[in-house]
Design a protein around this motif. Structure first.
Motif, PDB file in Angstrom:
ATOM      1  N   CYS A 182     -18.034  39.417  17.259  1.00 55.75           N
ATOM      2  CA  CYS A 182     -17.226  38.755  17.793  1.00 55.75           C
ATOM      3  C   CYS A 182     -16.117  38.245  18.020  1.00 55.75           C
ATOM      4  O   CYS A 182     -15.180  38.681  17.321  1.00 55.75           O
ATOM      5  CB  CYS A 182     -17.806  37.182  17.444  1.00 55.75           C
ATOM      6  N   ALA A 183     -15.177  37.590  18.871  1.00 53.47           N
ATOM      7  CA  ALA A 183     -13.305  37.483  18.538  1.00 53.47           C
ATOM      8  C   ALA A 183     -13.720  36.139  19.067  1.00 53.47           C
ATOM      9  O   ALA A 183     -14.462  35.350  19.353  1.00 53.47           O
ATOM     10  CB  ALA A 183     -12.962  38.596  20.104  1.00 53.47           C
ATOM     11  N   ILE A 184     -13.083  34.911  17.779  1.00 56.64           N
ATOM     12  CA  ILE A 184     -12.817  33.952  17.368  1.00 56.64           C
ATOM     13  C   ILE A 184     -11.337  33.521  17.915  1.00 56.64           C
ATOM     14  O   ILE A 184     -10.568  33.734  17.221  1.00 56.64           O
ATOM     15  CB  ILE A 184     -12.796  33.394  16.286  1.00 56.64           C
ATOM     16  N   GLY A 185     -11.119  31.861  18.901  1.00 55.07           N
ATOM     17  CA  GLY A 185     -10.678  31.513  18.761  1.00 55.07           C
ATOM     18  C   GLY A 185     -10.208  30.382  18.712  1.00 55.07           C
ATOM     19  O   GLY A 185      -9.506  29.459  17.924  1.00 55.07           O
ATOM     20  N   THR A 186     -11.223  29.241  19.373  1.00 56.54           N
ATOM     21  CA  THR A 186     -10.944  28.005  18.942  1.00 56.54           C
ATOM     22  C   THR A 186     -11.059  27.634  17.833  1.00 56.54           C
ATOM     23  O   THR A 186     -10.843  26.219  17.230  1.00 56.54           O
ATOM     24  CB  THR A 186     -11.581  26.846  20.501  1.00 56.54           C
ATOM     25  N   ALA A 187     -12.324  28.328  17.656  1.00 56.59           N
ATOM     26  CA  ALA A 187     -12.710  27.691  15.687  1.00 56.59           C
ATOM     27  C   ALA A 187     -11.754  28.125  15.334  1.00 56.59           C
ATOM     28  O   ALA A 187     -11.468  27.362  13.911  1.00 56.59           O
ATOM     29  CB  ALA A 187     -13.735  28.411  15.442  1.00 56.59           C
ATOM     30  N   GLU A 188     -10.605  28.703  15.402  1.00 56.64           N
ATOM     31  CA  GLU A 188      -9.725  28.991  14.354  1.00 56.64           C
ATOM     32  C   GLU A 188      -8.601  27.866  14.284  1.00 56.64           C
ATOM     33  O   GLU A 188      -8.321  26.976  13.584  1.00 56.64           O
ATOM     34  CB  GLU A 188      -8.967  30.259  14.683  1.00 56.64           C
ATOM     35  N   LEU A 189      -8.521  26.968  15.593  1.00 54.48           N
ATOM     36  CA  LEU A 189      -7.919  25.842  15.827  1.00 54.48           C
ATOM     37  C   LEU A 189      -8.238  24.569  15.274  1.00 54.48           C
ATOM     38  O   LEU A 189      -7.243  23.887  14.720  1.00 54.48           O
ATOM     39  CB  LEU A 189      -7.272  26.258  17.350  1.00 54.48           C
TER      40      LEU A 189
ATOM     41  N   LEU B  48       1.947  28.642   5.325  1.00 50.23           N
ATOM     42  CA  LEU B  48       1.218  28.768   3.942  1.00 50.23           C
ATOM     43  C   LEU B  48       0.082  27.697   3.859  1.00 50.23           C
ATOM     44  O   LEU B  48      -0.919  28.896   3.002  1.00 50.23           O
ATOM     45  CB  LEU B  48       2.277  28.371   3.359  1.00 50.23           C
ATOM     46  N   GLN B  49      -0.581  26.610   4.364  1.00 50.86           N
ATOM     47  CA  GLN B  49      -1.660  26.593   4.380  1.00 50.86           C
ATOM     48  C   GLN B  49      -2.259  26.454   5.575  1.00 50.86           C
ATOM     49  O   GLN B  49      -4.023  26.648   4.945  1.00 50.86           O
ATOM     50  CB  GLN B  49      -1.217  24.673   3.925  1.00 50.86           C
ATOM     51  N   GLY B  50      -1.642  26.826   6.608  1.00 52.94           N
ATOM     52  CA  GLY B  50      -2.789  27.651   7.484  1.00 52.94           C
ATOM     53  C   GLY B  50      -3.044  28.345   7.606  1.00 52.94           C
ATOM     54  O   GLY B  50      -5.329  28.404   7.837  1.00 52.94           O
TER      55      GLY B  50
ATOM     56  N   THR C 128      -8.563  19.361  17.636  1.00 58.16           N
ATOM     57  CA  THR C 128      -9.910  17.456  18.333  1.00 58.16           C
ATOM     58  C   THR C 128     -10.164  18.053  19.104  1.00 58.16           C
ATOM     59  O   THR C 128     -10.917  17.491  20.143  1.00 58.16           O
ATOM     60  CB  THR C 128      -9.687  16.481  17.616  1.00 58.16           C
ATOM     61  N   ARG C 129      -9.635  19.184  19.796  1.00 57.09           N
ATOM     62  CA  ARG C 129      -9.823  19.284  21.580  1.00 57.09           C
ATOM     63  C   ARG C 129      -9.777  18.309  22.639  1.00 57.09           C
ATOM     64  O   ARG C 129     -10.520  17.750  23.588  1.00 57.09           O
ATOM     65  CB  ARG C 129     -11.597  19.356  22.450  1.00 57.09           C
ATOM     66  N   LEU C 130      -8.659  17.431  22.346  1.00 56.43           N
ATOM     67  CA  LEU C 130      -8.047  16.677  23.288  1.00 56.43           C
ATOM     68  C   LEU C 130      -7.739  17.374  24.374  1.00 56.43           C
ATOM     69  O   LEU C 130      -7.663  16.320  25.648  1.00 56.43           O
ATOM     70  CB  LEU C 130      -6.049  16.505  22.461  1.00 56.43           C
ATOM     71  N   GLY C 131      -7.118  18.558  24.547  1.00 57.82           N
ATOM     72  CA  GLY C 131      -7.417  19.306  26.317  1.00 57.82           C
ATOM     73  C   GLY C 131      -5.967  19.062  26.739  1.00 57.82           C
ATOM     74  O   GLY C 131      -5.923  19.442  27.803  1.00 57.82           O
ATOM     75  N   SER C 132      -5.504  18.537  25.725  1.00 57.56           N
ATOM     76  CA  SER C 132      -3.658  19.197  27.081  1.00 57.56           C
ATOM     77  C   SER C 132      -2.862  19.628  26.327  1.00 57.56           C
ATOM     78  O   SER C 132      -1.296  19.867  26.122  1.00 57.56           O
ATOM     79  CB  SER C 132      -3.275  17.422  25.983  1.00 57.56           C
ATOM     80  N   CYS C 133      -3.596  20.818  25.590  1.00 57.74           N
ATOM     81  CA  CYS C 133      -2.188  22.062  24.858  1.00 57.74           C
ATOM     82  C   CYS C 133      -1.357  22.748  26.321  1.00 57.74           C
ATOM     83  O   CYS C 133      -0.980  23.050  25.991  1.00 57.74           O
ATOM     84  CB  CYS C 133      -3.522  23.559  24.904  1.00 57.74           C
TER      85      CYS C 133
ATOM     86  N   ASP D 172       4.422  19.094  24.577  1.00 54.83           N
ATOM     87  CA  ASP D 172       4.270  17.706  24.034  1.00 54.83           C
ATOM     88  C   ASP D 172       2.596  17.460  23.319  1.00 54.83           C
ATOM     89  O   ASP D 172       2.444  16.109  22.406  1.00 54.83           O
ATOM     90  CB  ASP D 172       5.408  17.060  23.194  1.00 54.83           C
ATOM     91  N   GLY D 173       2.199  17.862  24.211  1.00 59.20           N
ATOM     92  CA  GLY D 173       0.761  17.219  23.799  1.00 59.20           C
ATOM     93  C   GLY D 173      -0.054  17.336  23.063  1.00 59.20           C
ATOM     94  O   GLY D 173      -1.535  16.759  23.019  1.00 59.20           O
ATOM     95  N   CYS D 174       0.432  18.425  22.091  1.00 59.57           N
ATOM     96  CA  CYS D 174      -0.529  18.235  20.834  1.00 59.57           C
ATOM     97  C   CYS D 174       0.586  17.853  19.406  1.00 59.57           C
ATOM     98  O   CYS D 174       0.774  18.125  19.127  1.00 59.57           O
ATOM     99  CB  CYS D 174      -1.243  19.838  20.712  1.00 59.57           C
ATOM    100  N   PRO D 175      -0.668  16.842  19.281  1.00 59.94           N
ATOM    101  CA  PRO D 175       0.027  16.061  18.424  1.00 59.94           C
ATOM    102  C   PRO D 175      -0.518  16.470  16.569  1.00 59.94           C
ATOM    103  O   PRO D 175       0.295  16.256  15.780  1.00 59.94           O
ATOM    104  CB  PRO D 175      -0.874  14.610  18.510  1.00 59.94           C
ATOM    105  N   PHE D 176      -1.203  17.820  16.804  1.00 57.04           N
ATOM    106  CA  PHE D 176      -1.448  18.895  15.882  1.00 57.04           C
ATOM    107  C   PHE D 176      -0.081  19.731  15.323  1.00 57.04           C
ATOM    108  O   PHE D 176      -0.421  20.375  14.314  1.00 57.04           O
ATOM    109  CB  PHE D 176      -2.754  18.551  15.594  1.00 57.04           C
ATOM    110  N   GLY D 177       0.724  20.341  16.915  1.00 59.94           N
ATOM    111  CA  GLY D 177       1.258  20.883  16.435  1.00 59.94           C
ATOM    112  C   GLY D 177       0.911  22.528  16.860  1.00 59.94           C
ATOM    113  O   GLY D 177       1.567  22.960  16.503  1.00 59.94           O
ATOM    114  N   ILE D 178      -0.556  22.197  17.074  1.00 62.04           N
ATOM    115  CA  ILE D 178      -0.784  23.894  16.831  1.00 62.04           C
ATOM    116  C   ILE D 178      -0.830  23.977  18.020  1.00 62.04           C
ATOM    117  O   ILE D 178      -0.129  25.488  18.419  1.00 62.04           O
ATOM    118  CB  ILE D 178      -3.192  23.513  16.907  1.00 62.04           C
ATOM    119  N   THR D 179      -0.958  24.062  19.513  1.00 62.56           N
ATOM    120  CA  THR D 179      -0.725  24.280  20.875  1.00 62.56           C
ATOM    121  C   THR D 179       1.015  24.264  20.961  1.00 62.56           C
ATOM    122  O   THR D 179       0.572  23.157  22.414  1.00 62.56           O
ATOM    123  CB  THR D 179      -1.872  24.020  21.683  1.00 62.56           C
TER     124      THR D 179
END
Length: 825
Positions: free
Chosen positions: A739-746, A781-783, A752-757, A761-768
């Motif tokens: 498999c190739a994995i995407g969302t699980a890594e995020l 370094l933590q990620g 939390t799947r807010l869907g504002s990617c 500035d839609g991602c409050p976690f700084g991911i997307t």
């Protein structure tokens, strides 16, 4: 109509608060599929007129824009009627159309009226056939009379004005007419009862379209049609009949009598006499085809048409056009049955200009979505979609075949589902709160779940969520085991072509995520994790940031249709090069990066202009056949003699033929990306409605490659909706190698799947996000350690599954769909 058809849009925000108390978060333009609908309660409103449909309609009517969001589709796997159909797409083995960059070459025009089976000419070559009247519309949507009387004349005037601007027809009753509609008389058609056939129609001495009501009428429809034709010989005469399972014979009788158009109507929730509208419509279409009558008549269908996807699916099921009604009230701010609240339009007369603009905006957005669907399907004219059921995927048919491949069926109640939180305030049907929480916990600890919360399946009601390993029915989840006791590895080159033999120690890698869709700290986290695990991660289509160079042996260079950031040196530094023809979350469309995410650094890497929205073309405009595709593969092999080649495609009806074409072009890996995968941004219509889910595609490709005798010469990788270790194991059992994995890594990084990617500035976690400050919320370094931890938990679970099945190598599981059972609801 001369020239290219264009619908001018303009902002038309609501002058009042929308009536429903739907749960909308800070960055939400509408309710996302599968998200909670109301604050503090689990109710979701009406099953047909959903909160998602109503709020998307408000958004489209106010802006004229297509609904676009990130994170992938989170709603139910499938349903009845329109929700039980996925539309097809084309790639590699069939010609395609670019629904974004080439839309001026796609026509949504439809001709309504009787068609002659042949033309007659005299000896001098002059036409002797009498041509029946036709009405040509630039889009296959008409407006029914308003389903409810509204205060004043503003709504009627707005509706007729919208029809006139759009070039379509608004059906009115004689009582609706007044002189204030005279300016738009050309856009007016009349629906008449039998006792109105002889009356004078005010304001229109020669209407071009007249519809005759037959419901509750004792007079023979043929006689009514003859009366109407005699009264208005130059008009197109339509007969309105109820749609049900027996409508085919009634319509055939009318065709033989000379009728050129019928309007078949279902009820307000697309129910046609006890069966879904699409099913009843297909019965009619197929009956007429068998009787060799279909090309002689046009069919309009109505009843519960509530979204652009319904238009496309109605056409595929046999309609020439649709007529809409209740959705017009939703465009003006009603929430209908979604929450059963009072509509603002009931409180006073609408402003006619505002009402017209809202309808025009909605139809512009619908047409844009129809163009995207047609481009994905490779269809140039709307009229060519009619009855193309072979270019659709029907859930009921696919599910029946899918179940036959498994080791049996058990009641869903026999499945030992683990506890879940009482409040599902995060995530959606596919990524439930429980799946998010257990993923977060594995990422924190590196340990497999302790069984106190459900970690294997979600609530989508289909696909992986309807599958279980047979041992789970009796014993529950497998006890985790030590991965060191099992062979988990995956060899990526099986062609014996002299290129490197790359073997990774686990059967998955990180799927493509571009710089732009995610921030640089996320890309670094993924690359560092891939290095630590000795696997791979893909750059996605946004180019190859220099910060990834230290991890080059574990970074896949992706070449997508936009060729953003693709250079010889980025190809040459990769051990694995990936062509992305299509993505599961937007099959038949290129990548989407909206302007506010295209920052200076993103634009520099992509060699684009900062702040502009970037839409990759579809397809590669140099690839329209397997032979063209082989040239692509040969190009990469020449540029980088040591690279393996992977080809990422979506899942059309002929995905098996696509796969074997990829093999014969010389690729080493076929990545199948299912329709419910993640995305940084994609139109809602694409995420939900185009191509088949990965669960159906895997066994189709696996078995076809076996029949062709080449299965062991190519690696098949599944992606698009793979969320857990159990999904990985199920994918392999269905026929994938890995498999190739995407969302699980995020999710490991806190998603939390807010869907504002799609928003800067839609991602409050700084991911997307590509915002420099927001991006700092992710510490690479933590990620990387959180991703590694998640995968260590997965490996222990996968080892436990193999142990429960009596297997020692993950390769033994491939194609063993007999160890899976279907959970029958």
């Amino acid at each position: 109509m001369p020239g290219h058809y264009h619908i001018p849009t303009a902002p038309a925000s609501a002058p009042f608060p929308y009536p429903a108390a739907f749960r909308l978060l800070e960055h939400d333009d509408y309710v996302k599929y599968g998200h909670p609908v109301f604050e503090g309660r689990a109710a979701r409103g009406d099953e047909h007129w959903t909160a998602e449909i109503i709020t998307q309609t408000w958004y489209q009517a106010g802006t004229g824009r297509i609904p676009i969001s990130g994170a992938g589709y989170g709603g139910p796997f499938a349903g009845e009627g329109f929700d039980g159909i996925w539309l097809d797409m084309s790639e590699i083995v069939r010609p395609t159309r670019d629904g974004i960059h080439g839309r001026e070459y796609i026509s949504t025009t439809v001709d309504l009226g009787r068609r002659l089976s042949m033309l007659s000419f005299d000896d001098a070559g002059r036409l002797t056939s009498a041509l029946p009247p036709l009405v040509q519309l630039p889009l296959p949507v008409l407006f029914n009379p308003l389903p409810e009387p509204l205060p004043g004349r503003g709504a009627l005037r707005g509706l007729v004005a919208a029809a006139e601007r759009l070039g379509t027809l608004a059906l009115l009753t004689p009582a609706d007419w007044d002189d204030d509609l005279a300016e738009c008389a050309s856009a007016i058609a009349f629906r008449l009862t039998p006792d109105q056939l002889d009356m004078e129609l005010s304001g229109s001495s020669a209407p071009r379209f007249v519809e005759v009501e037959t419901l509750g009428v004792s007079e023979n429809p043929k006689g009514l049609w003859e009366r109407a034709r005699a009264r208005w010989p130059k008009a197109v005469i339509s007969m309105r009949l109820p749609l049900n399972a027996d409508s085919g014979a009634a319509v055939a009788e009318l065709v033989r009598a000379g009728v050129g158009i019928v309007h078949l109507f279902a009820d307000d929730v697309a129910d046609a006499g006890g069966i879904p509208l699409p099913d009843a419509l297909r019965h009619v279409h197929e009956h007429l085809v068998r009787e060799r009558l279909r090309d002689s008549i046009s069919i309009i269908v109505s009843g519960g048409i509530a979204a652009a996807e319904h238009v496309a699916k109605a056409l595929v099921c046999g309609a020439d056009a649709v007529a809409v009604d209740w959705i017009l009230l939703a465009a003006w701010g009603c929430s209908l049955w979604a929450d059963r609240g009072r509509c603002p339009v009931e409180d006073g007369e609408l402003d006619a200009d505002w009402a017209a603009q809202r309808v025009v905006n909605l139809m512009a957005a619908w047409r844009d979505q129809l163009l995207e669907v047609m481009g994905a399907m490779g269809i140039r004219e709307t009229r060519r979609m009619r009855g193309e059921s072979g270019r659709a995927i029907f859930h009921r048919t696919e599910e029946t075949h899918f179940k036959s491949l498994l080791g049996g069926t058990v009641p869903a109640s026999a499945y030992q589902r683990l506890p879940e939180p009482e409040q599902n305030t995060e995530g959606d049907f596919r990524w439930t709160t429980a799946l998010l929480l257990t993923s977060h916990e594995q990422a924190r600890t590196g340990d497999p779940p302790d069984g106190s919360m459900e970690f294997r399946i979600g609530h989508s009601g289909g696909g992986f969520d309807r599958l279980a390993f047979a041992f789970e029915i009796k014993d529950g989840p497998a006890e985790p085991a030590d991965p060191a006791d099992f062979d988990m590895g995956l060899t990526l080159n099986r062609r014996d072509d002299g290129r490197p033999i790359i073997r990774i120690p686990l059967p998955w890698w990180g799927s493509g995520m571009s710089y732009g869709s995610v921030g640089l700290p996320v890309m670094l986290s993924r690359a560092m994790a891939a290095q630590a695990l000795d696997t791979f991660t893909s750059t996605g289509e946004g180019g190859y940031p220099e910060q990834l160079v230290p991890y080059a042996d574990h970074v896949i260079t992706q070449i997508a249709t936009g060729l953003f950031g693709v250079r010889e040196e980025t190809i040459q530094r990769a051990r694995l090069v990936e062509f992305k023809y299509a993505q599961g979350a937007k099959p038949g469309l290129g990548g989407h990066l909206l302007g506010d995410k295209n920052t200076a650094t993103v634009a520099d890497l992509r060699e684009a202009v900062e702040g502009t929205s970037l839409f990759s073309p579809f397809p590669f405009h140099s690839v329209y056949s397997v032979e063209d595709h082989k040239k692509h593969v040969d190009w990469v092999k020449t540029v980088n003699p040591r690279a393996l080649v992977s080809v990422k495609v979506s899942t059309p009806t002929d995905v098996d033929m696509v796969a074997v074409g990829i093999y014969h072009a010389g690729a080493h890996i076929i990545q199948l990306d299912g329709t419910y995968g993640g995305t940084g941004a994609a139109p809602e219509i694409a995420k939900k409605n185009i191509a088949m889910p990965i669960e159906y595609a895997i066994p189709k490709v696996h078995r076809f490659l076996e029949e062709e005798g080449v299965r062991d010469e190519v690696v098949v990788v599944a992606s698009g909706g793979v969320r857990t270790a159990y999904d990985v194991a199920k994918s392999i059992a269905l026929g994938a190698d890995g498999c190739a994995i995407g969302t699980a890594e995020l999710a490991a990084l806190g998603c939390t799947r807010l869907g504002s990617c799609e928003k800067g500035d839609g991602c409050p976690f700084g991911i997307t996000t590509t915002d420099p400050e927001l991006s700092k919320l992710v510490d690479a370094l933590q990620g990387w350690q959180r991703i590694v931890n998640l995968y260590r938990g997965w490996l222990a679970q996968l080892a436990g599954i193999l142990q429960a099945l009596g297997m020692r190598r993950v390769g033994e599981l491939r194609g063993r769909s007999d160890v899976l059972v279907y959970l029958e609801p």
